[in-house]
Design a protein around this motif. Structure first.
Motif, mmCIF file in Angstrom:
data_model
loop_
_atom_site.group_PDB
_atom_site.id
_atom_site.type_symbol
_atom_site.label_atom_id
_atom_site.label_comp_id
_atom_site.label_asym_id
_atom_site.label_seq_id
_atom_site.Cartn_x
_atom_site.Cartn_y
_atom_site.Cartn_z
ATOM 1 N N LEU A 114 0.858 -1.183 0.000
ATOM 2 C CA LEU A 114 0.000 0.000 0.000
ATOM 3 C C LEU A 114 0.895 1.233 0.000
ATOM 4 N N ARG A 115 1.050 1.840 -1.156
ATOM 5 C CA ARG A 115 2.058 2.896 -1.384
ATOM 6 C C ARG A 115 1.899 4.081 -0.424
ATOM 7 N N TRP A 116 0.683 4.589 -0.250
ATOM 8 C CA TRP A 116 0.506 5.782 0.584
ATOM 9 C C TRP A 116 0.838 5.487 2.043
ATOM 10 N N LEU A 117 0.490 4.296 2.508
ATOM 11 C CA LEU A 117 0.752 3.945 3.899
ATOM 12 C C LEU A 117 2.241 3.716 4.139
ATOM 13 N N SER A 118 2.912 3.063 3.202
ATOM 14 C CA SER A 118 4.352 2.847 3.360
ATOM 15 C C SER A 118 5.107 4.168 3.312
ATOM 16 N N THR A 119 4.655 5.101 2.478
ATOM 17 C CA THR A 119 5.278 6.428 2.436
ATOM 18 C C THR A 119 5.053 7.164 3.754
ATOM 19 N N ALA A 120 3.845 7.085 4.288
ATOM 20 C CA ALA A 120 3.543 7.735 5.571
ATOM 21 C C ALA A 120 4.402 7.150 6.695
ATOM 22 N N VAL A 121 4.547 5.825 6.710
ATOM 23 C CA VAL A 121 5.385 5.169 7.720
ATOM 24 C C VAL A 121 6.829 5.628 7.600
ATOM 25 N N LEU A 122 7.308 5.726 6.367
ATOM 26 C CA LEU A 122 8.684 6.161 6.132
ATOM 27 C C LEU A 122 8.894 7.608 6.563
ATOM 28 N N VAL A 123 7.972 8.483 6.251
ATOM 29 C CA VAL A 123 8.089 9.891 6.649
ATOM 30 C C VAL A 123 8.052 10.024 8.170
ATOM 31 N N MET A 124 7.125 9.312 8.824
ATOM 32 C CA MET A 124 7.065 9.348 10.288
ATOM 33 C C MET A 124 8.351 8.803 10.903
ATOM 34 N N GLY A 125 8.853 7.709 10.348
ATOM 35 C CA GLY A 125 10.080 7.110 10.863
ATOM 36 C C GLY A 125 11.273 8.025 10.719
ATOM 37 N N ILE A 126 11.420 8.645 9.571
ATOM 38 C CA ILE A 126 12.549 9.553 9.344
ATOM 39 C C ILE A 126 12.443 10.775 10.246
ATOM 40 N N THR A 127 11.237 11.298 10.417
ATOM 41 C CA THR A 127 11.039 12.442 11.314
ATOM 42 C C THR A 127 11.414 12.072 12.744
ATOM 43 N N PHE A 128 10.935 10.927 13.196
ATOM 44 C CA PHE A 128 11.257 10.480 14.548
ATOM 45 C C PHE A 128 12.751 10.254 14.716
ATOM 46 N N LEU A 129 13.385 9.629 13.731
ATOM 47 C CA LEU A 129 14.826 9.358 13.816
ATOM 48 C C LEU A 129 15.633 10.648 13.841
ATOM 49 N N ALA A 130 15.176 11.661 13.115
ATOM 50 C CA ALA A 130 15.856 12.959 13.162
ATOM 51 C C ALA A 130 15.734 13.572 14.553
ATOM 52 N N MET A 131 14.546 13.508 15.148
ATOM 53 C CA MET A 131 14.362 14.033 16.511
ATOM 54 C C MET A 131 15.183 13.224 17.514
ATOM 55 N N LEU A 132 15.205 11.927 17.336
ATOM 56 C CA LEU A 132 15.983 11.069 18.228
ATOM 57 C C LEU A 132 17.469 11.381 18.122
ATOM 58 N N SER A 133 17.936 11.655 16.921
ATOM 59 C CA SER A 133 19.347 12.012 16.724
ATOM 60 C C SER A 133 19.698 13.282 17.481
ATOM 61 N N VAL A 134 18.804 14.261 17.422
ATOM 62 C CA VAL A 134 19.034 15.526 18.114
ATOM 63 C C VAL A 134 19.189 15.294 19.613
ATOM 64 N N ILE A 135 18.435 14.356 20.139
ATOM 65 C CA ILE A 135 18.503 14.076 21.577
ATOM 66 C C ILE A 135 19.673 13.167 21.921
ATOM 67 N N LEU A 136 19.927 12.144 21.102
ATOM 68 C CA LEU A 136 20.942 11.146 21.443
ATOM 69 C C LEU A 136 22.381 11.594 21.216
ATOM 70 N N ILE A 137 22.633 12.369 20.189
ATOM 71 C CA ILE A 137 24.022 12.744 19.887
ATOM 72 C C ILE A 137 24.676 13.473 21.053
ATOM 73 N N PRO A 138 24.035 14.480 21.660
ATOM 74 C CA PRO A 138 24.683 15.102 22.820
ATOM 75 C C PRO A 138 24.832 14.151 24.016
ATOM 76 N N LEU A 139 23.884 13.231 24.171
ATOM 77 C CA LEU A 139 23.976 12.295 25.291
ATOM 78 C C LEU A 139 25.084 11.271 25.091
ATOM 79 N N CYS A 140 25.365 10.939 23.837
ATOM 80 C CA CYS A 140 26.360 9.901 23.549
ATOM 81 C C CYS A 140 27.778 10.439 23.489
ATOM 82 N N THR A 141 27.940 11.748 23.497
ATOM 83 C CA THR A 141 29.292 12.304 23.531
ATOM 84 C C THR A 141 29.663 12.469 24.993
ATOM 85 N N PRO A 142 30.728 11.812 25.433
ATOM 86 C CA PRO A 142 31.037 11.773 26.860
ATOM 87 C C PRO A 142 31.385 13.120 27.471
#
Length: 167
Positions: A114-142
């Protein structure tokens, strides 16, 4: 206080290892049930499945390294505890990020017809991963450097995410 951090991180790293272990055997779309490919994953040749497997493997191994480092941290030596915490936090950050990518790849694979649903899942996932990166990168640098630019890059996006979530 440090022991509490170690115990909390040990619990989280163990849970990540458990979840990624389970994901390795409950694969998206299941297994072939008959023929010469019996017992082989149905999506073996799909590139999305390859991403799923790589991310799940990296998450599993990173969480195991974090768990072992945190077990070492409980031996009582304060210097070892700090070194183990720095190592474990970095590997746990990688494990959490990869586990999130595994989830996105697995969900994308299961709804890929289902093309529209897979695209929506991908967009949500990439958005979440970008937000997670913003939070995790400073935490992972000692060590936070004294560089003002790095402080702005690491502090303000985290602050904006906290404001957006209402915390």
């Amino acid at each position: 206080m440090e022991k509490e951090k170690v115990n909390t991180l040990l619990l989280v790293s163990t849970l990540v290892a458990t979840v990624t272990f389970a994901a390795a055997f409950t694969l998206p779309a299941g297994y072939n049930s008959s023929g010469t490919d019996s017992g082989i994953v149905t999506m073996l040749r799909d590139k999305g499945f390859h991403i799923f497997v790589f991310c799940d493997s990296i998450a599993m191994y990173s969480s195991i390294i974090a768990t072992v480092a945190l077990i070492w941290a409980q031996l009582g030596d304060f210097t070892l505890l700090l070194d183990a915490l720095n190592l474990a936090v970095s590997f746990l950050g990688v494990a959490l990020f990869m586990m999130s990518m595994t989830f996105t790849a697995g969900l994308f694979l299961t709804v890929s017809k289902l093309r529209w649903l897979s695209t929506a899942v991908l967009v949500m996932g990439i958005t979440f991963l970008a937000m997670l990166s913003v939070i995790l990168i400073p935490l992972c640098t000692p060590i936070t450097p004294s560089n003002r630019i790095y402080r702005y890059i690491s502090y303000y996006p985290f602050y904006l995410v906290a404001l957006a979530t209402g915390n």
